[in-house]
Design a protein around this motif. Structure first.
Motif, mmCIF file in Angstrom:
data_model
loop_
_atom_site.group_PDB
_atom_site.id
_atom_site.type_symbol
_atom_site.label_atom_id
_atom_site.label_comp_id
_atom_site.label_asym_id
_atom_site.label_seq_id
_atom_site.Cartn_x
_atom_site.Cartn_y
_atom_site.Cartn_z
ATOM 1 N N THR A 49 -61.780 29.546 -28.240
ATOM 2 C CA THR A 49 -62.017 29.926 -30.179
ATOM 3 C C THR A 49 -62.830 31.754 -29.878
ATOM 4 N N SER A 106 -58.959 31.645 -35.874
ATOM 5 C CA SER A 106 -58.873 30.173 -36.293
ATOM 6 C C SER A 106 -58.158 29.001 -35.512
ATOM 7 N N HIS A 107 -58.519 29.213 -33.821
ATOM 8 C CA HIS A 107 -58.739 27.987 -32.841
ATOM 9 C C HIS A 107 -59.306 26.786 -33.432
ATOM 10 N N PHE A 108 -60.943 27.438 -33.117
ATOM 11 C CA PHE A 108 -61.592 26.299 -33.969
ATOM 12 C C PHE A 108 -61.627 25.280 -35.562
ATOM 13 N N ASP A 138 -68.981 27.781 -30.323
ATOM 14 C CA ASP A 138 -67.639 27.355 -31.061
ATOM 15 C C ASP A 138 -66.937 26.216 -30.107
ATOM 16 N N GLY A 139 -67.125 27.187 -29.166
ATOM 17 C CA GLY A 139 -65.642 26.657 -27.635
ATOM 18 C C GLY A 139 -66.318 25.247 -26.983
ATOM 19 N N VAL A 179 -54.586 24.575 -26.988
ATOM 20 C CA VAL A 179 -54.638 25.931 -27.239
ATOM 21 C C VAL A 179 -54.884 27.114 -26.646
ATOM 22 N N LEU A 228 -65.894 22.231 -29.705
ATOM 23 C CA LEU A 228 -64.482 21.611 -29.548
ATOM 24 C C LEU A 228 -64.939 20.799 -28.425
ATOM 25 N N CYS A 269 -56.878 24.137 -22.095
ATOM 26 C CA CYS A 269 -56.448 25.069 -22.503
ATOM 27 C C CYS A 269 -54.661 26.223 -22.058
#
Length: 348
Positions: A100, A78-80, A105-106, A95, A109, A122
Motif C-alpha cells: 500500500t 489505489s492498492h488499499f 493501510d498495509g 498485490v 489489509l 505481495c
C-alpha cells in the motif's frame, strides 16, 4: 473451492500484461477478467481471440462468484481501496509492490485478510527467481555458516520517478530479498539512510541504506538512478562461505566461494603471536551452482494458487510486505534526521 482458481487481473498498464500472461500459463488458474479504467487498453492487451473478458467495472469483477482471487497491478495509491474491496467480497488478493502507499493501510489489509481467512500475497517477484531460491536454500540450510554481512547494489540509468525517491522505487526489491533470505528469528533492528539529489529533481536519486540485524550482522543497500551502467549484485558473506549473486550474468548468476577470514583460537597462538593478528585467511574453491531457468512470475503465480488451494500462508505474504515498508518508513525518518540510525521499534 475446486482445483482451479478463478482470477481477475486489475490493471492493464506496465505490469498487468505480465501478470495476465503468466496467470494464463498456470494450470491451477483460470483467468476470467482483465479490468482497467481504459477499456480499450485492456482489450488491446488481451487481443482479439482471448477468452478473458475486458471490463472497466471493478464491481462486475467482484460480483462474479466464479472469481476467487484478484491480482492488482495499479498505481500504489489505489492498492488499499482495491484490495480491501476484494477482501470484503471474499476474494484472495495478490498485490504488486508496494503493498500500500502507507504503513497504516498495509497493516489494515493484513488484519482484514487474517480476519476473513483469505490469502494476501505481495508480488515480490525477485524472491521467485532460481538464483534467490538457491541462495535462500544455502542461507537457511546453514551452508554459509553464520551470516556476517550483506552488500547489495541496484543501480542503472533511470527511470527517475516523479512521485517517490530512489529508496522507495528500487530498494524494496533488495529489502524483500533480504527478508526472504534470512532465517527465522533474524530481523532488522535499526536503519540508517543517506540520500542525494545531484540533478535537482527534488527527491533523492542516489541512496544508501545501512541495516543492523538482530544477530549483530550488517546489511548495506546502494540504489541509484544516475549510473551509466546497470548493476544488480548481492554479496552474502557467511562464516563458512560467501555467495555472490550477479543478476546481469545469465551464464553464472551465483558464485559460492570457500574463501574468507577465520579467527584463530588464542590457545593456538604463541605468546608473541597473541599481540599480533588473531585471524587467518582461507582460500578455497569457487563453485557455480547449476540453476534451472524459469520465469519468476510463473513461479510466483503457482505459489499464489497453491497457497489458496492448500489453505496456507504464501512465501511472500502481506506481513512480508509490511516488514519491507517498515524498513522504508524508518529510512525516511533517518533521512530527515541527517542519516542517524532509527530503531525499528519506533515504526513497529
Amino acid at each position: 473451492m475446486t482445483a482451479t482458481i478463478g482470477m481477475a487481473v486489475i490493471g492493464a498498464g506496465y505490469w498487468g500484461p505480465n501478470l495476465i500472461r503468466n496467470a494464463m500459463a498456470t494450470d491451477a488458474i483460470d483467468v476470467r477478467w482483465l479490468c482497467d479504467l481504459d477499456l480499450e487498453r485492456a482489450r488491446s492487451v488481451l487481443g482479439r481471440y482471448s477468452t478473458v473478458t475486458a471490463t472497466d467495472s471493478y464491481d462486475a469483477v467482484l460480483d462474479d462468484p466464479a472469481v476467487h482471487a484478484v491480482a492488482i497491478a495499479t498505481p500504489a495509491a489505489s492498492h488499499f481501496p482495491l484490495a480491501m474491496a476484494a477482501l470484503d467480497a471474499g476474494k484472495h488478493v495478490l498485490v504488486e509492490k508496494p503493498l500500500t502507499a502507507s504503513l497504516d493501510d498495509g497493516r489494515k489489509l493484513v488484519q482484514a485478510a487474517q480476519d476473513r481467512g483469505l490469502v494476501l500475497m505481495c508480488d515480490h517477484t525477485y524472491c521467485y527467481t532460481s538464483a534467490v531460491q538457491e541462495l535462500r536454500r544455502l542461507v537457511q540450510g546453514g551452508g554459509l555458516g553464520e551470516i556476517q554481512f550483506v552488500d547489495s547494489v541496484r543501480i542503472n540509468l533511470g527511470l527517475v520517478q516523479p512521485d517517490v525517491n530512489v529508496l522507495w522505487d528500487l530498494a524494496p526489491h533488495d529489502l524483500a530479498i533480504l527478508d526472504y533470505l534470512m532465517p527465522a528469528g533474524v530481523s532488522v533492528v535499526a536503519v540508517a539512510a543517506h540520500g542525494a539529489d545531484p540533478i535537482g529533481h527534488g527527491l533523492a536519486c542516489v541512496g544508501y541504506l545501512t541495516l543492523r540485524l538482530s544477530t549483530g550482522a550488517m546489511a548495506h543497500v546502494h540504489v541509484n538512478w544516475l549510473s551509466p551502467i546497470k548493476i544488480r549484485t548481492m554479496v552474502v558473506g557467511g562464516s563458512c562461505r560467501t555467495v555472490v549473486w550477479d543478476d546481469m550474468n545469465p551464464s553464472q548468476r551465483l558464485s559460492v566461494y570457500d574463501r574468507g577470514v577465520d579467527r584463530l583460537d588464542p590457545e593456538d597462538l604463541g605468546p608473541d603471536d597473541r599481540k599480533q593478528m588473531r585471524i587467518s585467511y582461507r582460500s578455497g574453491d569457487m563453485v557455480a551452482p547449476a540453476l534451472r531457468e524459469q520465469e519468476a512470475l510463473r513461479v510466483m503465480m503457482t505459489e499464489f494458487a497453491s497457497s489458496i488451494l492448500e489453505g496456507r500462508t504464501p512465501a511472500t505474504d502481506g506481513s512480508a510486505g509490511i516488514r519491507v515498508m517498515e524498513v522504508l518508513e524508518a529510512a525516511e525518518r533517518s533521512l530527515l534526521t541527517g542519516g542517524t540510525f532509527v530503531d525499528m521499534e519506533v515504526v513497529r
